[in-house]
Scaffold this motif. Structure first.
Motif, PDB file in Angstrom:
ATOM      1  N   LEU A  89       0.809  -1.223   0.000  1.00 18.15           N
ATOM      2  CA  LEU A  89       0.000   0.000   0.000  1.00 18.15           C
ATOM      3  C   LEU A  89       0.843   1.274   0.000  1.00 18.15           C
ATOM      4  N   CYS A  90       2.133   1.140   0.294  1.00 21.37           N
ATOM      5  CA  CYS A  90       3.027   2.310   0.324  1.00 21.37           C
ATOM      6  C   CYS A  90       3.413   2.684  -1.106  1.00 21.37           C
ATOM      7  N   PRO A  91       3.383   3.968  -1.430  1.00 23.44           N
ATOM      8  CA  PRO A  91       3.789   4.374  -2.778  1.00 23.44           C
ATOM      9  C   PRO A  91       5.263   4.063  -3.062  1.00 23.44           C
ATOM     10  N   GLY A 148       6.834   1.304  -1.881  1.00 19.58           N
ATOM     11  CA  GLY A 148       7.110  -0.118  -1.669  1.00 19.58           C
ATOM     12  C   GLY A 148       7.507  -0.470  -0.250  1.00 19.58           C
ATOM     13  N   GLY A 149       7.088   0.340   0.727  1.00 20.71           N
ATOM     14  CA  GLY A 149       7.355  -0.038   2.116  1.00 20.71           C
ATOM     15  C   GLY A 149       8.439   0.778   2.774  1.00 20.71           C
ATOM     16  N   CYS A 150       8.345   2.122   2.656  1.00 26.38           N
ATOM     17  CA  CYS A 150       9.398   2.983   3.204  1.00 26.38           C
ATOM     18  C   CYS A 150       9.426   2.942   4.735  1.00 26.38           C
ATOM     19  N   GLY A 151       8.282   2.702   5.337  1.00 22.54           N
ATOM     20  CA  GLY A 151       8.238   2.629   6.805  1.00 22.54           C
ATOM     21  C   GLY A 151       8.000   3.963   7.479  1.00 22.54           C
ATOM     22  N   THR A 152       7.963   5.046   6.708  1.00 20.99           N
ATOM     23  CA  THR A 152       7.811   6.363   7.334  1.00 20.99           C
ATOM     24  C   THR A 152       6.569   7.127   6.876  1.00 20.99           C
ATOM     25  N   CYS A 153       6.029   6.777   5.712  1.00 15.63           N
ATOM     26  CA  CYS A 153       4.916   7.580   5.181  1.00 15.63           C
ATOM     27  C   CYS A 153       3.609   7.268   5.909  1.00 15.63           C
ATOM     28  N   HIS A 154       2.577   8.052   5.575  1.00 11.02           N
ATOM     29  CA  HIS A 154       1.267   7.889   6.194  1.00 11.02           C
ATOM     30  C   HIS A 154       0.688   6.494   5.933  1.00 11.02           C
ATOM     31  N   GLU A 155       0.852   6.014   4.703  1.00 11.32           N
ATOM     32  CA  GLU A 155       0.309   4.689   4.362  1.00 11.32           C
ATOM     33  C   GLU A 155       0.963   3.606   5.230  1.00 11.32           C
ATOM     34  N   CYS A 156       2.268   3.646   5.287  1.00 13.16           N
ATOM     35  CA  CYS A 156       2.990   2.657   6.091  1.00 13.16           C
ATOM     36  C   CYS A 156       2.524   2.691   7.551  1.00 13.16           C
ATOM     37  N   HIS A 157       2.471   3.896   8.106  1.00 12.08           N
ATOM     38  CA  HIS A 157       2.070   4.028   9.512  1.00 12.08           C
ATOM     39  C   HIS A 157       0.682   3.475   9.763  1.00 12.08           C
TER      40      HIS A 157
HETATM   41 ZN   LIG Z   1       5.656   4.094   3.048  1.00 14.21          ZN
END
Ligand SMILES: [Zn+2]
Length: 379
Positions: free
Chosen positions: A53-55, A57-66
Motif C-alpha cells: 500500500l506504500c507508494p 514499496g514499504g518505506c516505513g515512514t509515510c502515512h500509508e505505512c504508519h
Molecule cells: Zn511508506
C-alpha cells in the motif's frame, strides 16, 4: 527505516515478498504465511500489506505505512479471532468485502491471522473468493503450518514459510524496539526459545519469569505419586493464575462498553431483557476465549518444561550447544545426574503426549497428572 525491519531472521521469506511488491508478475492474489508460534507471521503479513500500500514499496515512514502498521488503513482488514474458530458469518463478510475495490490504495488487503481456525463451512465461504480473484484484492492467510489449513484453501494460495528466528535476532529486536536491556533481552529470547511475544513478556514481567522458574523446578522434585499429583495441580494452578491475570480486567471493560453502547447504565443492578441477552452472548464468547487461552498457557508451560529435559540431555552429551535454561544450571545438572538419556527421552515423550491430549480436549488436569506420574525420578 523499512517496513521489513521488525520481520527478523526471515531473509528468504522477505525476499520473496519484496519481489512480489516490486514486480507485478510475481504477485498473486492469495498468500499463505506459515511459521511456528511467535515467529512473526502477523508481523510479516502487516509488513507485506504496508509494502503493497506504500507508494514507495514499504518505506516505513509515510502515512500509508504508519496506518497499515497500526491497523487503521482503510484498505486493510485484519481478522484476528479471539474464539476457538472463525465462523461462517465472518468468512462471508470477508468474501463480500473482497469484491470491493480498494478505496485509497493500490490494493485491498485482507489478513486472516488464524487461517487454521476456519471451520469447514467458513472455509467453503471463502473458497469462491479465492477461486475467482478480484483484480486488486489480496488475501494474506497465516497459520502455523500448511497442514493446519484446509486443503482447498491451501491449494489456492502461494506458500511462504517463516522459520524460528535466531535467539540473537530476537534479543536485538527487544532491545531496539522495546528498549529492553541487552542482557535481559538475551535471557528472555533464549528462555522463550525465540518466541518473540513470549520473550517480550518474560523480559517485562517479573511475575512471568517467576512462574516460569516455578514450572521448571517441578521437574527435579517429582519422586512419589503424591509429588506427581501435586506437581500437576501446581502446573494447572500456575496456568489459571496467568489466565486470570490477563483476562479479568479486559472482560469487565468489554462488558461495560457493551452495556453503554446499548444505551443502558452499566452500574444498574438489573438490565432490560434485550441487554441481558446480549451480555449473555458476550459472556459466552469470553468464556470460549478463556478456555482457549488457558489451553495455550498450559501448552506453553509444557514447552518450558520440555526445555529443561532437553538441557539435561545436552549436558549429558557434553554438547557445546547453549542451554535454554542457563539460569537454572543446578536444576539441569540434578536432572542430568538422576536420569539416563533414555529416561530423559521418555520424560520428553510424556510431555509431548500431554500436549497432544490437551490439544485434543482432554481436561488439562487429567493429562497433566498422567504426565507427572511418568516424570517421577527414581528414588
Ligand atoms: Zn511508506
Amino acid at each position: 527505516m523499512s517496513v521489513w525491519r521488525d520481520v527478523i531472521g526471515q531473509e528468504q521469506a522477505v525476499t520473496t515478498l519484496r519481489d512480489a511488491v516490486a514486480d507485478r508478475a510475481r504477485m498473486t492474489h492469495a498468500w499463505l504465511l506459515t511459521g511456528p508460534p511467535g515467529s512473526g507471521r502477523s508481523t510479516a503479513a502487516r509488513a507485506f500489506a504496508a509494502a503493497l500500500l506504500c507508494p514507495d514499496g514499504g518505506c516505513g515512514t509515510c502515512h500509508e505505512c504508519h496506518t497499515v502498521l497500526d491497523g487503521s488503513h482503510a484498505d486493510l482488514t485484519v481478522m484476528a479471532t479471539q474464539g476457538l474458530s472463525i465462523q461462517v458469518k465472518d468468512a462471508r463478510e470477508l468474501a463480500q468485502l473482497a469484491q470491493h475495490r480498494p478505496s485509497v490504495g493500490a490494493w485491498r488487503v485482507i489478513v486472516i491471522e488464524d487461517a487454521d481456525r476456519l471451520t469447514e463451512r467458513a472455509a467453503d465461504a471463502l473458497l469462491k473468493a479465492l477461486e475467482e480473484p478480484v483484480e486488486r484484492t489480496v488475501w494474506l492467510l497465516c497459520a502455523p503450518s500448511v497442514e493446519d489449513v484446509i486443503i482447498t484453501i491451501r491449494s489456492r494460495s502461494r506458500h511462504v514459510r517463516l522459520r524460528t528466528p535466531p535467539v540473537a535476532a530476537v534479543a536485538e529486536l527487544l532491545t531496539r524496539r522495546d528498549g529492553i536491556e541487552p542482557a535481559m533481552a538475551e535471557y528472555a529470547a533464549r528462555a522463550a526459545q525465540s518466541h518473540v511475544g513470549l520473550a517480550r513478556r518474560l523480559a517485562r514481567d517479573e511475575g512471568a519469569r517467576g512462574r516460569r522458574r516455578d514450572i521448571l523446578r517441578l521437574a527435579g522434585r517429582i519422586r512419589s505419586l503424591g509429588d506427581a499429583m501435586e506437581a500437576a495441580a501446581n502446573l494447572a494452578a500456575i496456568a489459571t493464575q496467568e489466565q486470570s491475570a490477563s483476562s479479568a480486567e479486559r472482560d469487565a471493560a468489554e462488558k461495560t462498553r457493551l452495556v453503554e453502547q446499548l444505551g443502558a447504565d452499566p452500574e444498574a443492578r438489573t438490565q432490560p431483557p434485550h441487554i441481558r441477552s446480549q451480555v449473555a452472548a458476550l459472556e459466552k464468547e469470553q468464556k470460549t476465549r478463556a478456555t482457549r487461552f488457558g489451553r495455550d498457557v498450559v501448552d506453553r508451560s509444557l514447552v518450558d518444561l520440555l526445555s529443561i529435559y532437553r538441557d539435561a540431555l545436552v549436558t549429558q552429551a557434553g554438547s557445546p550447544v547453549d542451554l535454554v535454561n542457563a539460569d537454572l544450571a543446578d536444576e539441569v545438572r540434578t536432572l542430568a545426574g538422576a536420569l539416563s538419556s533414555e529416561q530423559l527421552l521418555l520424560a520428553m515423550d510424556a510431555i509431548g503426549t500431554a500436549r497432544e491430549r490437551i490439544e485434543a480436549n482432554v481436561p488439562p488436569l487429567l493429562a497433566l497428572e498422567a504426565m507427572a506420574i511418568s516424570l517421577r525420578l527414581p528414588r
